[in-house]
Design an enzyme around this catalytic site. Structure first.
Site, mmCIF file in Angstrom:
data_model
loop_
_atom_site.group_PDB
_atom_site.id
_atom_site.type_symbol
_atom_site.label_atom_id
_atom_site.label_comp_id
_atom_site.label_asym_id
_atom_site.label_seq_id
_atom_site.Cartn_x
_atom_site.Cartn_y
_atom_site.Cartn_z
ATOM 1 N N LEU A 19 25.651 31.439 16.251
ATOM 2 C CA LEU A 19 25.216 32.651 15.615
ATOM 3 C C LEU A 19 26.237 33.672 15.753
ATOM 4 O O LEU A 19 26.484 34.581 14.664
ATOM 5 C CB LEU A 19 23.933 33.276 16.032
ATOM 6 C CG LEU A 19 22.526 32.418 15.163
ATOM 7 C CD1 LEU A 19 21.471 32.903 16.060
ATOM 8 C CD2 LEU A 19 22.502 32.629 13.824
ATOM 9 N N GLY A 20 26.845 33.810 17.001
ATOM 10 C CA GLY A 20 27.767 34.888 17.068
ATOM 11 C C GLY A 20 28.340 35.014 18.539
ATOM 12 O O GLY A 20 27.836 34.111 19.324
ATOM 13 N N PHE A 24 30.438 39.059 26.705
ATOM 14 C CA PHE A 24 30.439 38.019 27.830
ATOM 15 C C PHE A 24 29.132 37.061 27.340
ATOM 16 O O PHE A 24 28.602 36.307 27.950
ATOM 17 C CB PHE A 24 29.788 38.566 29.158
ATOM 18 C CG PHE A 24 31.165 39.486 29.780
ATOM 19 C CD1 PHE A 24 32.152 38.759 30.702
ATOM 20 C CD2 PHE A 24 31.243 40.748 29.444
ATOM 21 C CE1 PHE A 24 33.069 39.357 31.191
ATOM 22 C CE2 PHE A 24 32.471 41.529 29.964
ATOM 23 C CZ PHE A 24 33.189 40.759 30.863
ATOM 24 N N LYS A 44 20.567 32.084 24.062
ATOM 25 C CA LYS A 44 21.560 33.138 24.185
ATOM 26 C C LYS A 44 22.451 32.756 25.684
ATOM 27 O O LYS A 44 21.832 32.542 26.752
ATOM 28 C CB LYS A 44 21.190 34.420 24.642
ATOM 29 C CG LYS A 44 22.366 35.593 24.991
ATOM 30 C CD LYS A 44 21.710 37.019 25.000
ATOM 31 C CE LYS A 44 21.448 37.434 23.650
ATOM 32 N NZ LYS A 44 22.773 37.930 22.553
ATOM 33 N N ASP A 143 20.567 48.804 22.006
ATOM 34 C CA ASP A 143 21.606 48.612 21.226
ATOM 35 C C ASP A 143 20.730 48.234 19.771
ATOM 36 O O ASP A 143 20.704 47.345 19.026
ATOM 37 C CB ASP A 143 22.353 47.382 21.482
ATOM 38 C CG ASP A 143 23.336 46.899 20.504
ATOM 39 O OD1 ASP A 143 23.868 47.939 19.959
ATOM 40 O OD2 ASP A 143 23.873 45.824 20.400
#
Length: 799
Positions: A19-20, A24, A44, A143
């Site tokens: 996905l991206g 890190f 993740k 974020d």
């Protein structure tokens, strides 16, 4: 490692695509091969920062476990992805969450296309309803951007993803001084100014949400908005030749402006208040003027950096700071004290003072927070000019291993500060009526050149990150001229550089680590003795008792404990030529610490003194130390008491130690010796322990005395300056001719060398029988063999 489509992770998750990637971490979509119907999920992958220091990986693991636990709690909200599991594999960290089928809000943004105020208001409510739940769990997202807001296809609701604290795990480093360092997380254009400086807080998220709303309302990306060069405020409602000014109702405009104020103190401090104002009916114009007038006054005070004596219309501090508008010690809140706080927050210091007085009069064991607030309300109610200082304490805690009595230890420090503050304000003409300060006539009053002293209480939460955040908050309050704190070595090391960079004096009443001696800061001082002196005193005592062999049980990751071990080894082993023996279970901070095995191994090594050095208040090491004391008392070798001597720092001078000793054979506690900076029976200032006893309704200890000394040093430095300033405080305290009188004698600092105290006081104490005490035992200086010799009246009648 980089996962590829088709890879199977943990025999469960088949990777579909990436996905991206950023910083890190990488994010993948995957199929859950174990769950029914093989649903999609998000994996993740977090790569720890490459470091040769094993402490960096250990700290990253701790953060990983903490954030995984947090995500599990937050996933209870229907618009936050469900948490599936977390694990470590091949040196990498993994978090698996529900996949949200939808599209990011970023795809709905079209430059120069404006949403209607109704659409923006609905978007605000959608985001804020999720954020309210997040903040109620004391979590900062860090974020919030359109890319991290997903509009779910199934119901078109907004879902909040990708919490920033998880990303931070991969940035953990250990500095040369042994402190934890992480990289600031956030997205330029959306992150609040304080977050870009590495100091995020709850209202930083509110700032980000406000900018997202402005982005969709104006059709302009936040990074392209102009800013006022004088104030840093965003300018979003303006006209250009090809762009007319927006027609936005005042209520929405006022809400958005307050959400994105440059300084966090001027923003909304809670999501609930944003939602309340968003849905409030329009105010008549005359009431609107009355409502914004106090804000304008407070803002004018905040931007005047030279204003040392603000009026009684003062800023209301948040984020763990309080001058009387918030109760920080929530376990000691009488209804009268709560009323006083409400009145103070409502700019009614006269009524607040009355409530605080009544609360003080009804308290049996007097509360130092009440006394500080009573002082502050007294100053505002009488329009008395004053100087402002802060005291940083570990009141609450985010650390699950912190002891339950943490707030009680913080109060011990606050008592010393409150006593010194009261002495100053009792010297003001307006205090001569005893109604202003009930039952305090036994204290000697002396104002600071005719001015009073205000104290702001600050909570560092016994957490290094929070201590650093707090330091950043304090240095940005221009009226604060000095800080007393922090109260232990860990929090002091985390915060000291922030104070030093911003030229704000901090005086620690409790930090003992030698790191502060070897790496001095110009604006740091301390009234507590350093670990080298503690080590020397205890080593000399052991040799006087013919103890030539010792083992050290301590916390190697703690600044104080580690530096003590180094100093004791150097003095006992190298200078005195004693033998230091190492045992397998020496790390008190380990959750798998095996006290029975440690005692058994010590017994196998022959006569060996146990040097017990837990950290002050940060980990489970205290509980493990108490277990060593208990087991050693039970290992009687002969009729002369426990097999091994136990010596330790003042961190063990606690009621828990006496309680343990009370349940053991009487001779077992005869071999416990502790180093302490001050004891009331050996006080150089004979009046202080008597006055403190009368003031607080009981005995005080070295924490109170050391904090009182820190306050007395600051007060004397203020007295010696015609126009006190932060730089002037440093120059005065570091002057060779500076001295102040405190509870423990004359206070002078070894500056400009390192800020350590010259000739710091120290004493050794042991345990004696005293039936009238809670556990039938008491700590007294070793020069007194019995309670009677110390002058204590110990029979139960009190005579």
């Amino acid at each position: 490692m980089c996962l590829n489509p088709g890879d199977i992770l943990r025999d469960r998750y088949r990777i579909i695509y990436e996905l991206g990637e950023g910083g890190f971490a990488r994010t993948y979509t995957a199929k859950d091969l174990v769950s029914p119907e093989n649903p999609l999920c998000v994996v993740k992958e977090i790569r720890p920062h490459q470091s040769t220091d094993p402490r960096a990986l250990e700290r990253a693991k701790q953060l990983f476990e903490r954030e995984a636990k947090t995500l599990k709690i937050l996933s209870q909200h229907p618009r936050i992805p469900a948490f599936i599991e977390h694990f470590q594999e091949n040196g990498l960290f993994y978090i698996v969450q529900e996949y949200i089928d939808g599209h990011s809000l970023q795809k709905e943004f079209i430059p120069n296309h404006r949403w209607t105020k109704e659409q923006v208001t609905e978007l605000l409510r959608d985001i804020l309803e999720i954020l309210k739940f997040v903040h109620e769990n004391n979590v900062i997202h860090r974020d919030i951007t359109p890319s991290n807001l997903i509009r779910r296809n199934s119901d078109e609701n907004i879902v909040l993803i990708d919490f920033g604290a998880v990303k931070e795990i991969g940035t953990v480093e250990i500095t040369a001084s042994g402190r934890t360092k992480t990289t600031t997380i956030g997205t330029p254009g959306y992150s609040a100014p304080e977050q870009l400086n590495g100091q995020p807080r709850l209202c930083s998220d509110i700032y980000s949400v406000g900018l997202i709303a402005i982005q969709f309302l104006t059709g302009v990306h936040p990074g392209e908005l102009p800013q006022d060069p004088r104030t840093g405020e965003n300018i979003w409602n303006y006209s250009l030749p090809n762009q007319p000014m927006l027609h936005v109702n005042k209520r929405l405009a006022n809400v958005l402006n307050k959400m994105v104020r440059y300084h966090f103190n001027h923003r909304y401090q809670s999501v609930a208040k944003v939602l309340r104002d968003l849905d409030a009916p329009p105010l008549p114009w005359k009431w609107l003027l009355l409502a914004i007038a106090p804000i304008a006054v407070a803002f004018s005070i905040a931007i005047d950096r030279n204003n040392i004596f603000p009026s009684k219309t003062a800023l209301v501090f948040k984020d763990g700071l309080s001058g009387g508008e918030e109760i920080l010690f929530t376990n000691s809140s009488s209804w009268l004290k709560k009323k006083g706080v409400d009145e103070f927050a409502g700019s009614n210091p006269q009524q607040a003072l009355k409530n605080f007085k009544q609360a003080w009069q009804k308290e049996y064991r007097k509360d130092p927070e009440t006394l500080v607030y009573m002082n502050n309300a007294f100053l505002d109610a009488n329009n008395i000019p004053y100087y402002t200082i802060a005291v940083a304490l570990p009141i609450g805690s985010r650390n699950p291993d912190s002891p339950a009595h943490l707030g009680d230890r913080a109060k011990e420090v606050l008592r010393g500060v409150a006593q010194a503050q009261t002495e100053v304000n009792l010297g003001l003409p307006a205090s001569r009526s005893e109604l202003d300060f009930p039952y305090l006539g036994f204290l000697q009053g002396k104002a600071i050149n005719g001015k009073g002293l205000k104290v702001i209480i600050a909570d560092d939460a016994n957490d290094e990150e929070e201590a650093k955040n707090l330091a950043n908050l304090l240095v940005n309050q221009p009226e604060i001229l000095a800080v007393i704190g922090h109260t232990n070595s860990e929090m002091t090391m985390a915060a000291v550089d922030e104070y030093d960079r911003n030229n704000l004096v901090s005086i620690s009443p409790g930090a003992s680590t030698e790191e502060l001696t070897y790496e001095p800061r110009n604006f740091f001082f301390r009234t507590q003795y350093a670990s080298s002196l503690i080590a020397k005193d205890l080593a000399d005592y052991l040799f006087a008792k013919n103890q030539k062999q010792a083992t050290i049980i301590y916390n190697p990751s703690n600044p104080f404990s580690a530096s003590f071990k180094q100093e004791f080894t150097k003095y006992f082993g190298n200078i005195k030529k004693g033998k230091i023996v190492r045992i397998r279970d020496f790390d008190l901070s380990r959750k798998d610490f095996n006290a029975p095995r440690a005692i058994k191994e010590i017994e196998e090594k022959g006569e060996t003194a146990i040097v017990l050095v837990p950290d002050a208040q940060v980990t489970i090491s205290l509980n493990n130390a108490f277990e060593i004391v208990k087991l050693n008392a039970n290992s009687l070798a002969d009729n002369f008491g426990a097999r091994n001597w136990i010596v330790g720092a003042w961190t063990l001078m606690r009621s828990e130690t006496l309680e343990l000793a009370s349940g053991q054979p009487k001779k077992s506690f005869k071999k416990i010796i502790l180093s302490v900076g001050w004891h009331p029976l050996n006080s150089p200032n004979k009046a202080f322990p008597q006055q403190a006893r009368s003031l607080w309704g009981g005995e005080v200890n070295t924490r109170t005395a050391s904090a009182y000394d820190a306050a007395r040093a600051i007060i004397k430095a203020l007295e010696r300056q015609p126009n006190p300033s932060r730089e002037g405080m440093q120059k005065t305290l570091s002057s060779p001719d500076f001295s102040a009188e405190g509870a423990t004698g004359t206070i002078q600092f070894d500056s400009p060398h390192n800020g350590d105290r010259k000739n710091p006081p120290s004493d050794l104490v042991h345990i004696v029988e005293c039936p009238k005490e809670q556990f039938g035992l008491a700590f007294v200086p070793v020069k007194y063999p019995t309670a009677a010799a110390a002058g204590l009246k110990c029979d139960r009648s009190g005579f």
